[in-house]
Design a protein around this motif. Structure first.
Motif, PDB file in Angstrom:
ATOM      1  N   LEU A 111       0.836  -1.198   0.000  1.00  0.00           N
ATOM      2  CA  LEU A 111       0.000   0.000   0.000  1.00  0.00           C
ATOM      3  C   LEU A 111       0.873   1.250   0.000  1.00  0.00           C
ATOM      4  N   ALA A 112       0.459   2.247  -0.750  1.00  0.00           N
ATOM      5  CA  ALA A 112       1.189   3.513  -0.762  1.00  0.00           C
ATOM      6  C   ALA A 112       0.974   4.231   0.563  1.00  0.00           C
ATOM      7  N   LEU A 113       2.039   4.792   1.112  1.00  0.00           N
ATOM      8  CA  LEU A 113       1.979   5.401   2.442  1.00  0.00           C
ATOM      9  C   LEU A 113       2.671   6.755   2.421  1.00  0.00           C
ATOM     10  N   ASP A 114       1.960   7.764   2.872  1.00  0.00           N
ATOM     11  CA  ASP A 114       2.543   9.090   3.094  1.00  0.00           C
ATOM     12  C   ASP A 114       2.537   9.303   4.603  1.00  0.00           C
ATOM     13  N   HIS A 115       3.702   9.302   5.217  1.00  0.00           N
ATOM     14  CA  HIS A 115       3.769   9.242   6.675  1.00  0.00           C
ATOM     15  C   HIS A 115       4.684  10.324   7.231  1.00  0.00           C
ATOM     16  N   SER A 116       4.455  10.657   8.499  1.00  0.00           N
ATOM     17  CA  SER A 116       5.313  11.599   9.209  1.00  0.00           C
ATOM     18  C   SER A 116       5.168  11.346  10.702  1.00  0.00           C
ATOM     19  N   VAL A 117       6.191  11.762  11.463  1.00  0.00           N
ATOM     20  CA  VAL A 117       6.193  11.661  12.924  1.00  0.00           C
ATOM     21  C   VAL A 117       6.493  13.054  13.461  1.00  0.00           C
ATOM     22  N   ARG A 118       5.556  13.649  14.222  1.00  0.00           N
ATOM     23  CA  ARG A 118       5.756  15.030  14.664  1.00  0.00           C
ATOM     24  C   ARG A 118       5.082  15.264  16.002  1.00  0.00           C
ATOM     25  N   THR A 119       5.588  16.279  16.703  1.00  0.00           N
ATOM     26  CA  THR A 119       4.876  16.829  17.856  1.00  0.00           C
ATOM     27  C   THR A 119       3.866  17.842  17.346  1.00  0.00           C
ATOM     28  N   PRO A 120       2.895  18.245  18.162  1.00  0.00           N
ATOM     29  CA  PRO A 120       1.960  19.289  17.717  1.00  0.00           C
ATOM     30  C   PRO A 120       2.676  20.558  17.273  1.00  0.00           C
ATOM     31  N   ALA A 121       3.716  20.942  17.986  1.00  0.00           N
ATOM     32  CA  ALA A 121       4.450  22.155  17.608  1.00  0.00           C
ATOM     33  C   ALA A 121       5.114  21.976  16.248  1.00  0.00           C
ATOM     34  N   GLU A 122       5.699  20.791  16.025  1.00  0.00           N
ATOM     35  CA  GLU A 122       6.346  20.532  14.725  1.00  0.00           C
ATOM     36  C   GLU A 122       5.317  20.485  13.601  1.00  0.00           C
ATOM     37  N   ALA A 123       4.165  19.868  13.877  1.00  0.00           N
ATOM     38  CA  ALA A 123       3.115  19.818  12.858  1.00  0.00           C
ATOM     39  C   ALA A 123       2.629  21.219  12.520  1.00  0.00           C
TER      40      ALA A 123
END
Length: 814
Positions: A111-123
């Protein structure tokens, strides 16, 4: 839809159970569309939540769906847009391990995946720098973990969006314009991108974002239906192709139509175009409102300063445009005194006033007119007819006003037959527009030619109706004549004018097809056109419509060369209509240069060539075309001349536009003999023109047999194979009913390809006929070559012999 028990798949959180349930869901045929998309999103939610729980997530983490997945709109091959949100208190290694335990099972399934890992501040910081990321976060939806963390992020991101709207919306508007320039308008493309093209799914997302800003909102009527229709088409495309694609390619359209239960590919395109038109119109209205609000906000502080505290707000300026129509805030709106229920001409009057002032017709005005205005009496009163002509004569400003009328159903109420051509695709790639938009574009082009004709009103109405027959089976010109006659009478033209409009519609292709496919030196050609046209007034209308129609079709349909051929034909037909005698083509003497070349060929016994460059520029300067040249060739009369010359030109990548072959007898001191003089119109496919000496050398080799043209063309075709696409229809060769006394006319319709005229010439040589002239017309991938042939003694072919020749030629070209 069949109820699917997904408890086992979600409890074990492994890919196998999810994959099986997903496959079963996608194979379910009973309830496609929104129910299937929602079920696929729920199934995926449960699976991902199971993965998250099984990974023993640390406190302060959450898995979030964003973008299309956040809206719960999962097509069969959609990307999964996921954000792993954490509050920053957990160990970084633990967060990374959690991410791996979610991402890798998704990848393992392909499956195609667009992913990220962030804190609320980073987002939030990413959203501030990346507009697309900000749009995706507006649709954030919690899947698992700390829902409060997600809710806080959504609240913050939405507040940022509303606070920053005056700055970010112009940026978003510019991005939309750039995307439209790059991908085109979905409602007119033969192979549209359902997502990125203007009027596609990306624009529906943009409209949601604008509404979320609280600055403006899109007109809602029909928008949800349009969005659902585009999503359904994308679902069917994914299932038909098995790929994550948004491009509705020609070869996939029948399968997609079948997946949706539609009649055929044309029905599919019409539904897609209708949806795209709704989205595009909503976008236009919305962005106009956004810009109006932003302008008002920028003026307000200055007004406060000028007025001072306690000042009076100045009245909104309303400038009269026509009876019942005023300009207000950059739009044409109805006056306070307007009474559309008592004034059936008001819709046309308002549209004409808006177009003449180059103003948009306000959404509120159009909707009020659609709801309240009564029907026009039939036939229309003179004022209504005049307002329609005024609207059509406004040039480019006509288009957005006409689209506004169409969006609210006013056009089909005025012209009922319009419904059959509305959003109708045109499969010929030469055409830029759908049928209905092409008709409006033709009127726009005709508006600049009204000074050339005595009856500009008839020109504009004929331009609007010339292809109206394409909504009916059979020859659209024949069907269009009947429809145009009815509509012209409905609009209020008298019997004489109605007959002229019907005649112009019936023969709107006559001039260009005759000029490019027939021998204009043949008296029968000119006389047949004169008989069809009937009068000088009709001829000038046809001449202007021919140019407007071609310019509105696309850059491949008109050039100075075609314009010169049509003008030559019009001049000859005008002579016949005024009683001037036609010259005898048999008595026409060769030009001085042709005679000089013929004498040189007779003296040397070899070919003699002359190239004359005549700059031939397209009438649309933004679409350059190759420079056209005249190539004169004289050589002693001998077999095989046509295929040899055509083959040499093909080897040198010269496109043949017309060819005239004439035998010249030259008695004199050097003896007598018959010399062939060939007058060709050619253009380089690309690059510069070859030198005449190189053409002559290769022609000599082709005539003596030392240059194997078929082999050379085959080698080039093998080295540079054409891109695979839809299979071309087979060639068709017919004997044209031209009533020529000079030659039998053979018409060849085939897929254009290098060396086509060479293959035709070889087949004709094998049939032992003489070619008097050839007229080549190419539009896109289609070639129409008209050949005037005789027996070797110059007599016409008997009917049976001509039919046999056509059959043999058709077989040779397969």
């Amino acid at each position: 839809m069949t109820n699917l028990d997904t408890s086992d798949t979600t409890e074990e959180s492994g890919p196998g159970g999810y994959a099986a349930a997903r496959l079963l869901l996608l194979q379910e045929k009973e309830q496609p569309g929104p129910p299937r998309r929602a079920a696929l999103a729920r199934l995926t939610d449960d699976w991902l939540a199971g993965l998250f729980a099984a990974a023993a997530p640390p406190r302060g983490t959450a898995l979030v769906a964003v973008g299309g997945y956040g809206r719960g709109e999962l097509s069969p091959r959609s990307d999964l847009d996921l954000l792993l949100l954490h509050d920053g208190t957990a160990d970084q290694a633990a967060v990374a391990a959690l991410a791996d335990r979610i991402w890798y099972p998704v990848w393992d399934l392909g499956l195609a995946l667009d992913h990220s890992v962030r804190t609320p501040a980073e987002a939030r910081a990413t959203a501030a720098d990346d507009l697309k990321a900000h749009l995706g976060l507006l649709d954030a939806r919690p899947l698992a973990g700390d829902h409060g963390l997600v809710a806080a992020l959504r609240t913050t991101v939405l507040a940022d969006w509303r606070n920053q709207a005056p700055r970010r919306l112009p940026e978003l508007d510019e991005l939309c314009r750039e995307r439209a320039e790059r991908t085109g308008e979905l409602q007119y493309l033969l192979e549209p991108d359902l997502k990125e093209a203007r009027g596609g799914l990306r624009d529906t997302q943009v409209l949601r974002a604008v509404a979320a800003s609280w600055l403006a909102d899109a007109p809602r009527e029909g928008l949800d239906t349009a969005r659902r229709r585009l999503l359904d088409a994308r679902d069917a495309l994914h299932l038909a192709t098995g790929r994550a694609t948004d491009r509705l390619a020609l070869q996939e359209q029948d399968a997609v139509a079948a997946e949706l239960g539609l009649l055929d590919a044309d029905t599919l395109l019409r539904e897609v175009y209708e949806a795209a038109r709704t989205v595009s119109y909503a976008s236009d209205v919305t962005w106009r409102e956004v810009n109006r609000v932003l302008r008002a906000r920028s003026v307000r502080p200055r007004l406060r300063t000028l007025l001072g505290r306690g000042g009076t707000k100045p009245p909104v300026e309303r400038t009269p445009l026509a009876e019942g129509v005023v300009e207000m805030d950059g739009e044409a709106v109805l006056a306070r005194s307007a009474r559309p229920e008592r004034d059936p001409v008001l819709p046309l009057r308002a549209a004409a006033a808006a177009a003449q002032s180059a103003l948009p017709l306000s959404l509120h005005a159009v909707r009020r007119l659609a709801a309240a205005a009564g029907p026009l009496p039939v036939p229309w009163p003179a004022e209504a007819r005049e307002e329609l002509v005024t609207l059509l004569g406004a040039g480019e400003a006509t288009v957005p006003v006409w689209e506004a009328l169409e969006a609210e159903g006013i056009v089909t109420r005025l012209l009922p037959d319009w419904e059959r051509v509305r959003c109708r695709p045109q499969r010929n790639p030469v055409h830029t527009w759908t049928v209905d938009r092409h008709l409006v574009e033709t009127a726009v082009r005709a508006s600049s030619l009204t000074r050339r004709v005595g009856r500009p009103d008839l020109l504009l109405v004929a331009a609007l109706l010339h292809d109206i027959g394409k909504g009916w089976p059979g020859d659209h010109s024949v069907a269009g004549e009947t429809i145009a006659r009815d509509l012209a009478a409905r609009i209020g033209f008298d019997r004489t004018d109605t007959a002229v409009v019907a005649t112009v519609v019936r023969h709107h292709l006559l001039l260009v097809e005759t000029a490019t496919r027939r021998d204009l030196d043949d008296p029968a050609t000119v006389q047949s056109v004169a008989a069809a046209v009937g009068s000088l007034g009709t001829l000038e209308l046809l001449h202007a419509l021919t140019e407007a129609d071609a310019l509105a079709t696309g850059p491949a349909a008109w050039s100075s060369w075609r314009a010169s051929l049509v003008a030559d034909l019009v001049k000859r037909v005008a002579g016949v209509l005024t009683g001037a005698p036609l010259p005898d083509p048999e008595a026409a003497a060769p030009s001085a240069e042709q005679e000089r070349l013929a004498m040189e060929a007779l003296r040397t016994g070899e070919p003699v060539l002359a190239l004359h460059t005549r700059d031939e520029q397209p009438l649309d300067e933004e679409e350059p075309e190759p420079v056209g040249v005249e190539l004169l060739i004289a050589l002693p009369d001998q077999p095989g001349v046509l295929p040899a010359v055509a083959g040499v030109l093909a080897l040198h990548r010269l496109t043949v536009r017309a060819a005239d072959l004439r035998a010249v007898d030259l008695p004199g001191d050097l003896g007598s003999g018959s010399v062939l003089v060939l007058d060709w119109r050619v253009a380089a496919e690309y690059g510069s023109l070859p030198e005449a000496a190189r053409l002559r050398a290769d022609l000599v080799r082709a005539l003596d047999g030392s240059l194997d043209i078929p082999a050379r063309l085959a080698e080039r075709e093998a080295a540079y194979p054409r891109r695979r696409g839809l299979a071309a229809p087979p060639p068709r060769v017919t004997v044209a009913a031209a009533d020529s006394r000079l030659a039998t006319v053979i018409e060849v319709r085939a897929q254009d390809a290098p060396g086509l005229l060479h293959r035709i010439g070889r087949a004709l040589e094998g049939a032992a006929v003489r070619v008097r002239s050839a007229h080549v017309s190419t539009l896109g991938a289609n070639a129409v070559d008209t050949l005037y042939v005789t027996r070797p003694d110059g007599s016409l072919l008997p009917d049976e012999e001509a039919i046999d020749l056509a059959r043999a030629l058709e077989e040779a070209l397969r």
